[in-house]
Design a protein around this motif. Structure first.
Motif, short mmCIF file in Angstrom:
data_model
loop_
_atom_site.label_atom_id
_atom_site.label_comp_id
_atom_site.label_asym_id
_atom_site.label_seq_id
_atom_site.Cartn_x
_atom_site.Cartn_y
_atom_site.Cartn_z
N GLU A 1 2.76 -1.83 -0.93
CA GLU A 1 1.87 -2.73 -0.76
C GLU A 1 2.05 -3.48 0.55
OE1 GLU A 1 1.16 -5.69 -4.10
OE2 GLU A 1 2.34 -4.20 -5.19
N ILE A 2 0.86 -3.70 1.35
CA ILE A 2 0.88 -4.42 2.59
C ILE A 2 -0.12 -5.82 2.44
CG2 ILE A 2 -1.10 -2.89 3.11
CD1 ILE A 2 -0.09 -2.88 6.15
N LYS B 1 4.79 7.05 4.49
CA LYS B 1 3.73 7.54 5.59
C LYS B 1 3.34 6.14 6.37
CE LYS B 1 2.59 11.60 2.86
NZ LYS B 1 1.27 12.11 2.20
N LEU B 2 3.47 4.97 5.97
CA LEU B 2 2.85 3.83 6.40
C LEU B 2 3.54 3.50 7.58
CD1 LEU B 2 0.99 1.45 5.97
CD2 LEU B 2 2.83 0.25 4.42
N TYR C 1 -2.38 4.83 3.63
CA TYR C 1 -0.99 5.44 3.57
C TYR C 1 0.07 4.84 2.54
CZ TYR C 1 -3.18 6.56 8.33
OH TYR C 1 -4.04 7.21 9.31
N CYS C 2 -0.54 4.20 1.89
CA CYS C 2 0.36 3.78 0.72
C CYS C 2 0.60 4.52 -0.42
CB CYS C 2 0.02 2.05 0.17
SG CYS C 2 0.17 0.68 1.47
N THR C 3 1.31 5.55 -0.29
CA THR C 3 1.26 6.78 -1.29
C THR C 3 2.48 6.63 -2.12
OG1 THR C 3 2.33 8.14 0.52
CG2 THR C 3 -0.09 8.11 0.41
N LEU D 1 5.90 -4.31 1.20
CA LEU D 1 6.80 -4.12 0.09
C LEU D 1 6.77 -2.62 -0.25
CD1 LEU D 1 5.28 -7.02 -0.14
CD2 LEU D 1 5.85 -7.00 -2.58
N ALA D 2 8.04 -2.21 -0.12
CA ALA D 2 8.16 -0.44 -0.13
C ALA D 2 9.25 -0.42 -1.07
CB ALA D 2 8.57 -0.20 0.86
#
Length: 220
Positions: free
Chosen positions: A167-168, A187-188, A161-163, A178-179
């Protein structure tokens, strides 16, 4: 933009026990009142979930600060309207103080928010463990504070989902996202909330630093 709602309540209980007829000793000599036995207190940061969001969970911070003194809290302060509290309290375990605050809100305000409690050392350790790259603004570093360990393999499961460059990272009691482009259209966010089963409350790194500063500024 978040508006500041800081404040402190320095109300303390009586320092002495008073007993009828106990203010005079033999011969009518004054007797010093007996002091209350020392009670060990702990310093806490408490984060409530789902307050003052979209018209739900209405919880005025000034009223909350006053109510908290009724369960023995001292040096109470809050940061903005999203349920960030710092205070002293005799409870020595995070689960106990979190439950006490949830119980209070339910009794006084009619709904029961989940709560996560951290000691000053625990909050310091958490902030130190969060990646803080210069390329990501602190307001776009989102920390999901959990009431237990995150599900095993959560980060790898949600990687698809990290598009948008997200980073998760899973920590022992938190999940960090981290967005760089913000979380609003990510989407996450939705699948992450589902996997955490509503057992976490999110704050950005700026808010955690503000609470950290409140803890240090009001420590004894």
């Amino acid at each position: 933009m978040e508006a500041s709602d800081t404040g402190r309540n320095l109300s303390r209980g009586d320092l002495f026990h008073h007993h009828s007829g106990a203010d005079r000793g033999p011969g009518g000599q004054p007797v010093r009142p007996r002091t209350r036995p020392d009670v060990s207190v702990a310093r806490w940061a408490i984060f409530l979930r789902g307050v003052n969001v979209g018209g739900h969970g209405k919880l005025p911070m000034a009223d909350l600060r006053r109510a908290l003194t009724g369960i023995g809290a001292e040096n109470v302060a809050t940061y903005i309207q999203s349920g960030n509290i710092v205070m002293d309290h005799p409870d020595q375990a995070p689960t106990d103080i979190a439950a006490s605050v949830s119980d209070l809100v339910e009794a006084e305000f009619g709904f029961r928010p989940d709560a996560v409690a951290l000691s000053p050392d625990a909050l310091d350790d958490l902030i130190a463990a969060i990646p803080q790259p210069e390329t990501v603004d602190a307001k776009n570093i989102h920390v999901y504070l959990c009431d237990g360990a995150p599900p095993t393999g959560l980060a790898s499961h949600l990687a698809r989902y990290c598009t948008q460059g997200e980073e998760i990272l899973a920590l022992p009691r938190a999940v960090v996202v981290l967005a760089p482009n913000g979380i609003g259209r990510s989407k996450l966010a939705a699948p992450l909330d589902r996997h955490l089963k509503n057992s976490a409350t999110a704050r950005n790194l700026n808010s955690l630093r503000k609470v950290q500063a409140l803890l240090k500024g009001q420590s004894r």
